[in-house]
Design a protein around this motif. Sequence first.
Motif, PDB file in Angstrom:
ATOM      1  N   VAL A  38       0.873  -1.183   0.000  1.00 36.67           N
ATOM      2  CA  VAL A  38       0.000   0.000   0.000  1.00 36.67           C
ATOM      3  C   VAL A  38       0.909   1.231   0.000  1.00 36.67           C
ATOM      4  O   VAL A  38       1.253   1.768   1.054  1.00 36.67           O
ATOM      5  CB  VAL A  38      -0.958   0.015   1.204  1.00 36.67           C
ATOM      6  CG1 VAL A  38      -1.992   1.125   1.029  1.00 36.67           C
ATOM      7  CG2 VAL A  38      -1.656  -1.330   1.369  1.00 36.67           C
ATOM      8  N   VAL A  89      -3.923   3.544  -5.235  1.00 36.43           N
ATOM      9  CA  VAL A  89      -4.138   4.657  -4.295  1.00 36.43           C
ATOM     10  C   VAL A  89      -4.094   5.957  -5.083  1.00 36.43           C
ATOM     11  O   VAL A  89      -3.673   5.991  -6.239  1.00 36.43           O
ATOM     12  CB  VAL A  89      -3.077   4.685  -3.178  1.00 36.43           C
ATOM     13  CG1 VAL A  89      -3.142   3.436  -2.316  1.00 36.43           C
ATOM     14  CG2 VAL A  89      -1.666   4.861  -3.760  1.00 36.43           C
ATOM     15  N   TYR A  98      -8.719   5.886   0.945  1.00 35.50           N
ATOM     16  CA  TYR A  98      -9.357   4.985   1.905  1.00 35.50           C
ATOM     17  C   TYR A  98     -10.441   4.157   1.229  1.00 35.50           C
ATOM     18  O   TYR A  98     -10.549   2.942   1.432  1.00 35.50           O
ATOM     19  CB  TYR A  98      -9.993   5.784   3.043  1.00 35.50           C
ATOM     20  CG  TYR A  98      -9.057   6.276   4.126  1.00 35.50           C
ATOM     21  CD1 TYR A  98      -7.710   5.984   4.122  1.00 35.50           C
ATOM     22  CD2 TYR A  98      -9.556   7.051   5.170  1.00 35.50           C
ATOM     23  CE1 TYR A  98      -6.875   6.444   5.122  1.00 35.50           C
ATOM     24  CE2 TYR A  98      -8.733   7.520   6.175  1.00 35.50           C
ATOM     25  CZ  TYR A  98      -7.392   7.213   6.147  1.00 35.50           C
ATOM     26  OH  TYR A  98      -6.578   7.681   7.138  1.00 35.50           O
ATOM     27  N   ILE A 101      -8.889   1.574  -1.191  1.00 32.39           N
ATOM     28  CA  ILE A 101      -8.177   0.522  -0.462  1.00 32.39           C
ATOM     29  C   ILE A 101      -9.174  -0.468   0.132  1.00 32.39           C
ATOM     30  O   ILE A 101      -9.020  -1.700  -0.002  1.00 32.39           O
ATOM     31  CB  ILE A 101      -7.281   1.134   0.647  1.00 32.39           C
ATOM     32  CG1 ILE A 101      -6.112   1.900   0.037  1.00 32.39           C
ATOM     33  CG2 ILE A 101      -6.761   0.035   1.583  1.00 32.39           C
ATOM     34  CD1 ILE A 101      -5.334   2.740   1.042  1.00 32.39           C
ATOM     35  N   GLY A 119       3.076  -1.108   4.344  1.00 34.83           N
ATOM     36  CA  GLY A 119       2.862   0.315   4.119  1.00 34.83           C
ATOM     37  C   GLY A 119       4.134   0.982   3.674  1.00 34.83           C
ATOM     38  O   GLY A 119       5.204   0.368   3.646  1.00 34.83           O
ATOM     39  N   ILE A 124      -3.137   3.762   6.716  1.00 40.20           N
ATOM     40  CA  ILE A 124      -3.720   2.705   5.883  1.00 40.20           C
ATOM     41  C   ILE A 124      -4.425   1.649   6.720  1.00 40.20           C
ATOM     42  O   ILE A 124      -5.226   0.865   6.186  1.00 40.20           O
ATOM     43  CB  ILE A 124      -2.665   2.029   4.987  1.00 40.20           C
ATOM     44  CG1 ILE A 124      -1.667   1.199   5.827  1.00 40.20           C
ATOM     45  CG2 ILE A 124      -1.951   3.052   4.124  1.00 40.20           C
ATOM     46  CD1 ILE A 124      -0.788   0.276   5.014  1.00 40.20           C
TER      47      ILE A 124
END
Length: 328
Positions: A38, A89, A98, A101, A119, A124
């Motif tokens: 992410v 993202v 958000y 994800i 991350g 996240i």
Amino acid sequence: MYRPQIEMGKPLFSGIHTFMHLPHVQAVENVDFAVIGVPFDTGVSYAVGARFGPSAIRTMSQRIRPISPVHNIDISEYLSGIDYGDLRVYPGYIEQSYEVIEEQLTPVFEAGIVPILLGGDHSISLPHLRAAAKKHGPVCLVHFDSHSDTGRSKFPERMWSHGAVFSYAVDEGLIDAEHSIQMGMRGSSFKANHLEDARAMGFEVLTTDDVRELAIPELCDKVKQKVGDRPVFLTFDIDFLDPVFAPGTGTPEVGGFNTYEAQKMLRGLAGLNFIGFDLVEVLPDRDTNQITALNAANIAFEFVCLLAVRRRLEQAAAEDAASVMPAL
């Protein structure tokens, strides 16, 4: 079964840098765990750059092999695992990120796969928890960090930040705070008794001093008693480690833990019902000799081992139950 694509005699530095040489596929069938990047750091309050963390962690995972001598287990005998790649993202747009994800993680959870997120900053965890709660309801949080991340906005509207992620998760009913624990908190703050805010939400909060006063087996027993066999979400901020072992992070705090202590703490949690993991706040631009990424990769390997040990225990229990069933 998906397993690491390595073998004796093949150079570990060769090939595309997936996590632990796992196959890079976006499958949801016949998969037990998925390592997922992410690359998002719009939620940071100090130093940016954690968006490059997933790539650095993958690169430093190349020497990790599938057998853990500590647990005496070959993860590929019990688990099918993949590197799912990175989630989509929108840098600079936190609410939109958000949403996307959570949207991308929802089918992963629905398929019964345990995601291991790399991350990225700690913000996240909020969409991660939203997706987890859709499947499991409120989950127990086991949180390794030097900060509680339970801040509040001064304004009526939410101010999204990696420092407020778990207060918002409690507000949304994503976390069973009464059966959750945060550990490793330390460092200066803007107000006295700032950890009382987290305790008021229901969390058990252990400062670094509190943790140091316990033997590691005692700490692990405390965690196990707190969560029982409920669904557990484990989040590990790399700044739980002392900056000597994790210089590559955006909000370092001195007086932390070494890598051996962190490994022992994680290994002592074997047997818990883990449904999700994330490892956050690796910032490669500040990472001397890539030591932070190396330590992060090995911590993520410990997550995989925890899943394998749980599966081994479940299989042994099923075999024992079958052996005592009366013949029809």
